[in-house]
Design a protein around this motif. Structure first.
Motif, PDB file in Angstrom:
ATOM      1  N   ASN A  10       0.808  -1.216   0.000  1.00  0.00           N
ATOM      2  CA  ASN A  10       0.000   0.000   0.000  1.00  0.00           C
ATOM      3  C   ASN A  10       0.845   1.271   0.000  1.00  0.00           C
ATOM      4  OD1 ASN A  10      -2.506  -1.420   0.193  1.00  0.00           O
ATOM      5  ND2 ASN A  10      -2.047  -1.819   2.350  1.00  0.00           N
ATOM      6  N   VAL A  11       2.137   1.132  -0.172  1.00  0.00           N
ATOM      7  CA  VAL A  11       3.066   2.265  -0.117  1.00  0.00           C
ATOM      8  C   VAL A  11       3.509   2.637  -1.525  1.00  0.00           C
ATOM      9  CG1 VAL A  11       5.340   3.047   0.677  1.00  0.00           C
ATOM     10  CG2 VAL A  11       3.878   1.694   2.198  1.00  0.00           C
ATOM     11  N   GLU A  12       3.469   3.932  -1.833  1.00  0.00           N
ATOM     12  CA  GLU A  12       3.993   4.434  -3.100  1.00  0.00           C
ATOM     13  C   GLU A  12       5.301   5.180  -2.840  1.00  0.00           C
ATOM     14  OE1 GLU A  12       1.578   6.526  -6.382  1.00  0.00           O
ATOM     15  OE2 GLU A  12       2.697   8.155  -5.400  1.00  0.00           O
ATOM     16  N   SER A  61       2.592   6.855   2.791  1.00  0.00           N
ATOM     17  CA  SER A  61       2.326   5.744   3.704  1.00  0.00           C
ATOM     18  C   SER A  61       1.293   6.182   4.736  1.00  0.00           C
ATOM     19  CB  SER A  61       3.623   5.327   4.416  1.00  0.00           C
ATOM     20  OG  SER A  61       3.374   4.442   5.491  1.00  0.00           O
ATOM     21  N   GLU A  62       0.249   5.381   4.888  1.00  0.00           N
ATOM     22  CA  GLU A  62      -0.791   5.637   5.884  1.00  0.00           C
ATOM     23  C   GLU A  62      -1.371   7.055   5.761  1.00  0.00           C
ATOM     24  OE1 GLU A  62       0.961   4.649   9.670  1.00  0.00           O
ATOM     25  OE2 GLU A  62       0.800   2.492   9.276  1.00  0.00           O
ATOM     26  N   GLY A  63      -1.522   7.496   4.522  1.00  0.00           N
ATOM     27  CA  GLY A  63      -2.098   8.809   4.272  1.00  0.00           C
ATOM     28  C   GLY A  63      -1.148   9.968   4.486  1.00  0.00           C
ATOM     29  N   LYS A  64       0.139   9.690   4.721  1.00  0.00           N
ATOM     30  CA  LYS A  64       1.121  10.744   4.969  1.00  0.00           C
ATOM     31  C   LYS A  64       2.077  10.870   3.786  1.00  0.00           C
ATOM     32  CE  LYS A  64       1.137  10.146  10.003  1.00  0.00           C
ATOM     33  NZ  LYS A  64       1.960   9.840  11.201  1.00  0.00           N
ATOM     34  N   ASP A 181       4.346   1.076   8.164  1.00  0.00           N
ATOM     35  CA  ASP A 181       4.965   0.516   6.950  1.00  0.00           C
ATOM     36  C   ASP A 181       6.467   0.746   6.874  1.00  0.00           C
ATOM     37  OD1 ASP A 181       2.379  -0.150   5.884  1.00  0.00           O
ATOM     38  OD2 ASP A 181       2.157   1.926   5.224  1.00  0.00           O
ATOM     39  N   LEU A 182       7.000   1.710   7.636  1.00  0.00           N
ATOM     40  CA  LEU A 182       8.384   2.163   7.471  1.00  0.00           C
ATOM     41  C   LEU A 182       9.141   2.013   8.779  1.00  0.00           C
ATOM     42  CD1 LEU A 182       7.733   5.542   5.578  1.00  0.00           C
ATOM     43  CD2 LEU A 182       8.009   3.263   4.588  1.00  0.00           C
ATOM     44  N   THR A 183      10.262   1.284   8.711  1.00  0.00           N
ATOM     45  CA  THR A 183      11.101   1.058   9.888  1.00  0.00           C
ATOM     46  C   THR A 183      12.551   1.283   9.499  1.00  0.00           C
ATOM     47  OG1 THR A 183       9.561  -0.628  10.679  1.00  0.00           O
ATOM     48  CG2 THR A 183      11.738  -0.572  11.705  1.00  0.00           C
ATOM     49  N   THR A 184      13.301   1.955  10.359  1.00  0.00           N
ATOM     50  CA  THR A 184      14.710   2.181  10.057  1.00  0.00           C
ATOM     51  C   THR A 184      15.515   0.892  10.235  1.00  0.00           C
ATOM     52  OG1 THR A 184      15.174   2.884  12.329  1.00  0.00           O
ATOM     53  CG2 THR A 184      14.631   4.600  10.731  1.00  0.00           C
ATOM     54  N   LEU A 185      16.547   0.766   9.410  1.00  0.00           N
ATOM     55  CA  LEU A 185      17.511  -0.320   9.506  1.00  0.00           C
ATOM     56  C   LEU A 185      18.885   0.325   9.664  1.00  0.00           C
ATOM     57  CD1 LEU A 185      18.209  -3.385   9.185  1.00  0.00           C
ATOM     58  CD2 LEU A 185      18.552  -2.894   6.744  1.00  0.00           C
ATOM     59  N   SER A 196      19.120   3.092   6.780  1.00  0.00           N
ATOM     60  CA  SER A 196      18.298   2.804   5.604  1.00  0.00           C
ATOM     61  C   SER A 196      16.870   2.604   6.098  1.00  0.00           C
ATOM     62  CB  SER A 196      18.819   1.569   4.879  1.00  0.00           C
ATOM     63  OG  SER A 196      20.144   1.793   4.397  1.00  0.00           O
ATOM     64  N   ILE A 197      15.923   2.632   5.177  1.00  0.00           N
ATOM     65  CA  ILE A 197      14.510   2.576   5.547  1.00  0.00           C
ATOM     66  C   ILE A 197      13.878   1.339   4.921  1.00  0.00           C
ATOM     67  CG2 ILE A 197      12.339   3.834   5.673  1.00  0.00           C
ATOM     68  CD1 ILE A 197      14.746   5.381   6.854  1.00  0.00           C
ATOM     69  N   MET A 198      13.415   0.419   5.778  1.00  0.00           N
ATOM     70  CA  MET A 198      12.734  -0.771   5.291  1.00  0.00           C
ATOM     71  C   MET A 198      11.252  -0.470   5.118  1.00  0.00           C
ATOM     72  SD  MET A 198      12.994  -3.930   4.310  1.00  0.00           S
ATOM     73  CE  MET A 198      14.595  -4.482   4.947  1.00  0.00           C
ATOM     74  N   VAL A 199      10.754  -0.781   3.933  1.00  0.00           N
ATOM     75  CA  VAL A 199       9.326  -0.646   3.626  1.00  0.00           C
ATOM     76  C   VAL A 199       8.722  -2.046   3.680  1.00  0.00           C
ATOM     77  CG1 VAL A 199       7.631   0.148   1.944  1.00  0.00           C
ATOM     78  CG2 VAL A 199       9.864   1.289   2.107  1.00  0.00           C
ATOM     79  N   ASN A 200       7.666  -2.199   4.462  1.00  0.00           N
ATOM     80  CA  ASN A 200       7.028  -3.505   4.634  1.00  0.00           C
ATOM     81  C   ASN A 200       5.519  -3.292   4.631  1.00  0.00           C
ATOM     82  OD1 ASN A 200       6.127  -6.042   5.438  1.00  0.00           O
ATOM     83  ND2 ASN A 200       7.800  -6.352   6.880  1.00  0.00           N
ATOM     84  N   SER A 201       4.865  -3.669   3.530  1.00  0.00           N
ATOM     85  CA  SER A 201       3.438  -3.379   3.387  1.00  0.00           C
ATOM     86  C   SER A 201       2.780  -4.428   2.506  1.00  0.00           C
ATOM     87  CB  SER A 201       3.234  -1.992   2.762  1.00  0.00           C
ATOM     88  OG  SER A 201       1.871  -1.743   2.526  1.00  0.00           O
TER      89      SER A 201
END
Length: 278
Positions: A10-12, A61-64, A181-185, A196-201
């Motif tokens: 669901n993330v663009e 992500s999540e409307g943001k 949806d977004l977590t730092t790595l 870095s930013i992990m996208v998980n959706s």
């Protein structure tokens, strides 16, 4: 032609740019003799320089609306090859006051430049007035280190520290959740607190890479450190482990400095790794 946006669940993720930089190969990779670049002509410009896109990834992500890194900032002169980010946002139908969060992979000058601007009276103000700014506590501490600040974080006094004083900053440590949806790595080495930013959706994943890579030649030559790496040995170890993971898991990548739009995968052909644009 490679797409200027990708969708992960669901993330663009849209690729914007603040412009381009070019450096002599032996200037930016001072420990690598020019002769060792001979097999990598296609990783360089026609006049044998390394070219860097100054990407800003706009993540929805999540409307943001979330901006990842903000380039070098306003032009010094009309001929300056950066300073394009706000115009690129406008071309994509977005104004600075529509940005909800600004996330820094790290605090080098070419990733924080548009964090602030000056008003008509010369006073600094946030470029994105409705946003919270997210960056690594480790990098913030490093930007105050007198041994590092003047050379490694030269614009922190204008583009980073004032945001802290304004109360606009969320400090990140470890695996930090920006949204669901977004977590730092943590991917340290290029800077002490590089993220870095992990996208998980929706069962899909991707990685926004930051400066783990500067040039596609480093996908094969993982031990090639750049002059910008503050802790070269750690940067090399991080690059090797991240590339192993990206290859084994087949994750899409958004890479800040690779050729625009910066979307691709790490693939292996005939025993060697390559960048495959998507």
């Amino acid at each position: 032609m490679a797409a200027s946006k990708i969708t992960i669940g669901n993330v663009e993720i849209a690729s914007l740019s603040d412009g381009l930089l070019e450096f002599d190969i032996c200037n930016f990779f001072p420990d690598i003799p020019a002769s060792e670049w001979e097999p990598f002509h296609d990783h360089l410009t026609p006049d044998r320089k390394v070219s860097f896109n100054l990407a800003c990834f706009l993540v929805r992500s999540e409307g943001k609306n979330i901006a990842i890194d903000t380039g070098l900032g306003a032009k010094d002169t009309p001929e300056t090859p950066w300073g394009e980010l706000l115009d690129d946002m406008a071309r994509n139908g977005l104004s600075p006051d529509e940005i909800d969060a600004v996330v820094m992979t790290h605090l080098h000058r070419d990733h924080v430049g548009w964090n602030t601007v000056r008003d008509d009276g010369g006073n600094l103000k946030p470029t994105f007035p409705n946003a919270r700014y997210y960056f690594s506590k480790v990098d913030l501490d490093a930007s105050h280190d007198p041994a590092l600040q003047p050379d490694r974080y030269p614009n922190a006094p204008d583009c980073v520290w004032p945001l802290v004083d304004m109360g606009l900053v969320e400090l990140m440590e470890g695996e930090f959740s920006i949204t669901g949806d977004l977590t730092t790595l943590p991917t340290p080495g290029h800077t002490p607190g590089h993220m870095s930013i992990m996208v998980n959706s929706g069962g899909e994943r991707a990685l926004i890479l930051g400066d783990v890579l500067h040039n596609t030649a480093q996908i094969q030559q993982t031990d090639w450190a750049s002059r910008a790496d503050i802790i070269p040995e750690q940067a090399i170890a991080t690059r090797q482990s991240v590339l192993d993971r990206l290859e084994s898991e087949g994750l899409p990548v958004a890479a800040v400095h690779l050729p625009a739009p910066g979307f691709g995968k790490i693939v292996r052909l005939q025993g060697r790794r390559y960048w495959q644009a998507i």
